[in-house]
Design a protein around this motif. Structure first.
Motif, PDB file in Angstrom:
ATOM      1  N   LYS A 273      22.026  36.911  27.253  1.00 38.07           N
ATOM      2  CA  LYS A 273      22.228  35.950  28.348  1.00 38.07           C
ATOM      3  C   LYS A 273      23.506  36.300  29.138  1.00 38.07           C
ATOM      4  O   LYS A 273      23.520  36.281  30.363  1.00 38.07           O
ATOM      5  CB  LYS A 273      22.339  34.546  27.734  1.00 38.07           C
ATOM      6  CG  LYS A 273      22.465  33.407  28.719  1.00 38.07           C
ATOM      7  CD  LYS A 273      22.491  32.068  27.976  1.00 38.07           C
ATOM      8  CE  LYS A 273      23.827  31.895  27.253  1.00 38.07           C
ATOM      9  NZ  LYS A 273      23.830  30.832  26.264  1.00 38.07           N
ATOM     10  N   LEU A 274      24.570  36.668  28.421  1.00 40.94           N
ATOM     11  CA  LEU A 274      25.837  36.983  29.101  1.00 40.94           C
ATOM     12  C   LEU A 274      25.762  38.300  29.878  1.00 40.94           C
ATOM     13  O   LEU A 274      26.445  38.471  30.878  1.00 40.94           O
ATOM     14  CB  LEU A 274      26.990  37.057  28.090  1.00 40.94           C
ATOM     15  CG  LEU A 274      27.445  35.726  27.483  1.00 40.94           C
ATOM     16  CD1 LEU A 274      28.508  35.954  26.421  1.00 40.94           C
ATOM     17  CD2 LEU A 274      27.979  34.773  28.549  1.00 40.94           C
ATOM     18  N   LEU A 275      24.935  39.232  29.383  1.00 38.06           N
ATOM     19  CA  LEU A 275      24.792  40.527  30.066  1.00 38.06           C
ATOM     20  C   LEU A 275      23.782  40.470  31.202  1.00 38.06           C
ATOM     21  O   LEU A 275      23.836  41.257  32.142  1.00 38.06           O
ATOM     22  CB  LEU A 275      24.324  41.602  29.069  1.00 38.06           C
ATOM     23  CG  LEU A 275      25.318  42.113  28.043  1.00 38.06           C
ATOM     24  CD1 LEU A 275      24.616  43.037  27.055  1.00 38.06           C
ATOM     25  CD2 LEU A 275      26.476  42.844  28.711  1.00 38.06           C
ATOM     26  N   GLY A 276      22.803  39.568  31.065  1.00 31.47           N
ATOM     27  CA  GLY A 276      21.712  39.527  32.036  1.00 31.47           C
ATOM     28  C   GLY A 276      20.728  40.670  31.825  1.00 31.47           C
ATOM     29  O   GLY A 276      19.970  41.045  32.710  1.00 31.47           O
ATOM     30  N   ARG A 277      20.745  41.255  30.633  1.00 29.72           N
ATOM     31  CA  ARG A 277      19.809  42.340  30.277  1.00 29.72           C
ATOM     32  C   ARG A 277      19.812  42.476  28.757  1.00 29.72           C
ATOM     33  O   ARG A 277      20.640  41.891  28.074  1.00 29.72           O
ATOM     34  CB  ARG A 277      20.250  43.670  30.914  1.00 29.72           C
ATOM     35  CG  ARG A 277      21.638  44.116  30.456  1.00 29.72           C
ATOM     36  CD  ARG A 277      21.994  45.521  30.904  1.00 29.72           C
ATOM     37  NE  ARG A 277      23.394  45.831  30.661  1.00 29.72           N
ATOM     38  CZ  ARG A 277      23.917  46.170  29.487  1.00 29.72           C
ATOM     39  NH1 ARG A 277      23.126  46.253  28.416  1.00 29.72           N
ATOM     40  NH2 ARG A 277      25.200  46.426  29.354  1.00 29.72           N
ATOM     41  N   LYS A 278      18.886  43.282  28.270  1.00 30.52           N
ATOM     42  CA  LYS A 278      18.855  43.513  26.822  1.00 30.52           C
ATOM     43  C   LYS A 278      20.028  44.393  26.403  1.00 30.52           C
ATOM     44  O   LYS A 278      20.354  45.351  27.081  1.00 30.52           O
ATOM     45  CB  LYS A 278      17.549  44.219  26.433  1.00 30.52           C
ATOM     46  CG  LYS A 278      16.346  43.300  26.412  1.00 30.52           C
ATOM     47  CD  LYS A 278      15.284  43.872  25.513  1.00 30.52           C
ATOM     48  CE  LYS A 278      14.028  43.022  25.420  1.00 30.52           C
ATOM     49  NZ  LYS A 278      14.204  41.597  25.518  1.00 30.52           N
ATOM     50  N   PRO A 279      20.658  44.073  25.261  1.00 29.98           N
ATOM     51  CA  PRO A 279      21.751  44.933  24.794  1.00 29.98           C
ATOM     52  C   PRO A 279      21.230  46.283  24.295  1.00 29.98           C
ATOM     53  O   PRO A 279      20.047  46.415  23.971  1.00 29.98           O
ATOM     54  CB  PRO A 279      22.374  44.151  23.632  1.00 29.98           C
ATOM     55  CG  PRO A 279      21.545  42.933  23.413  1.00 29.98           C
ATOM     56  CD  PRO A 279      20.439  42.903  24.405  1.00 29.98           C
ATOM     57  N   ALA A 280      22.106  47.272  24.234  1.00 33.99           N
ATOM     58  CA  ALA A 280      21.737  48.594  23.699  1.00 33.99           C
ATOM     59  C   ALA A 280      21.268  48.432  22.255  1.00 33.99           C
ATOM     60  O   ALA A 280      21.871  47.695  21.474  1.00 33.99           O
ATOM     61  CB  ALA A 280      22.938  49.525  23.762  1.00 33.99           C
ATOM     62  N   SER A 281      20.200  49.138  21.911  1.00 38.62           N
ATOM     63  CA  SER A 281      19.624  49.024  20.565  1.00 38.62           C
ATOM     64  C   SER A 281      20.211  50.103  19.648  1.00 38.62           C
ATOM     65  O   SER A 281      20.898  51.020  20.106  1.00 38.62           O
ATOM     66  CB  SER A 281      18.109  49.217  20.636  1.00 38.62           C
ATOM     67  OG  SER A 281      17.831  50.561  21.013  1.00 38.62           O
TER      68      SER A 281
END
Length: 292
Positions: A273-281
């Motif tokens: 939510k804070l990034l506005g995208r999926k975090p690096a996996s």
């Protein structure tokens, strides 16, 4: 009038990354200050137009002077584990006296806050700092950061592709996150107008075990990477025989045990939510480090 932001630990990885994200996101360098102990090590920051404030966590007056006129303080947790509680409580007290309006602190994810925690050597100073910030009356954002993906190569060892993974974490899982993503999320909070006091769960959206890490590495490298989880004592002995310093052995064993006990396994995450995208996996990270 733009907020005046100060970043501590600004020559370290996290502080440097956050400042770069602030600049990328359009914050004027004139509104960013960096707390540094040694100006010579911060020439890169000065070249970007960042204002350098000389300060030392052990010197209260230097902190008080550095924090004057600052609206938002990003307190990046220090690396001096022995003195960290005292140092960071100095920073919180100085922030209050200087009139800082908002503290953002890089804390850590945990379940066990008692003396029985295998990483009590690391945990206590974070817990003390969290409590001091909450008691200060200053608006705060506390990031409960999970383990960095970036520490995995250290746990895996330099010979991982030749000899596999040897680490006493059992089947324990953790929601490892990239330092880069955490720094970008911190920058997003620093530039937002949010002023309510909040704690955020800074975890990945998936949990991974060392078996998962071994399987992912095998796929990436086309090699069979095995995972062995020895007893902690045996692991400590092997490291000792390899000449690893005692404090590092204690740290590795502590983290392995904490992972084994599920300290960093979690199903809640505010990071996306804070990034506005999926975090690096895990796969993204391992590919970056290990694919030739």
């Amino acid at each position: 009038m733009s907020a005046k932001i100060l970043v501590t630990g600004a020559t370290g990885n996290f502080g440097k990354l956050t400042i770069d994200f602030l600049l990328k996101k359009g914050v004027d360098a004139a509104n960013i200050s960096a707390l540094v102990r040694d100006e010579a090590k911060a020439s890169e920051l000065a070249a970007k137009g960042i204002s350098l404030k000389i300060g030392d966590y052990d010197n209260y007056d230097s902190l008080l002077a550095a924090f004057q006129g600052i609206d938002k303080l990003l307190l990046v947790s220090g690396t001096d584990l022995v003195n960290r509680s005292k140092q960071q409580l100095n920073a919180v007290r100085a922030a209050k006296e200087a009139g800082v309006k908002h503290i953002i602190y890089t804390s850590f994810e945990r379940k066990n806050e008692t003396e029985t925690s295998p990483i009590v050597f690391l945990a206590q100073s974070h817990i003390d700092t969290d409590n001091a910030i909450k008691a200060s009356g200053i608006n705060y954002t506390i990031f409960r950061n999970n383990l960095y993906l970036d520490v995995l190569p250290m746990f895996l060892g330099e010979q991982v592709l030749e000899s596999g993974i040897y680490f006493p974490a059992g089947e324990g899982q953790a929601a490892y996150v990239s330092r880069n993503d955490l720094a970008e999320a911190a920058a997003n909070v620093l530039i937002s107008d949010a002023n309510e006091s909040k704690e955020y769960s800074m975890n990945n959206i998936e949990n991974y075990s060392f078996q998962d890490i071994a399987e992912t590495l095998s796929k990436i490298t086309n090699k069979e990477i095995a995972y062995i989880s020895p007893a902690s004592e045996e692991y400590a002995e092997v490291l000792k025989n390899a000449g690893v310093p005692g404090e590092y052995i204690g740290m590795f064993v502590g983290f392995a045990e904490a992972i084994k006990q599920g300290e960093f396994q979690t199903d809640s995450s505010d990071l996306e939510k804070l990034l506005g995208r999926k975090p690096a996996s895990l796969n993204d990270f391992l590919k970056q480090v290990y694919s030739k």
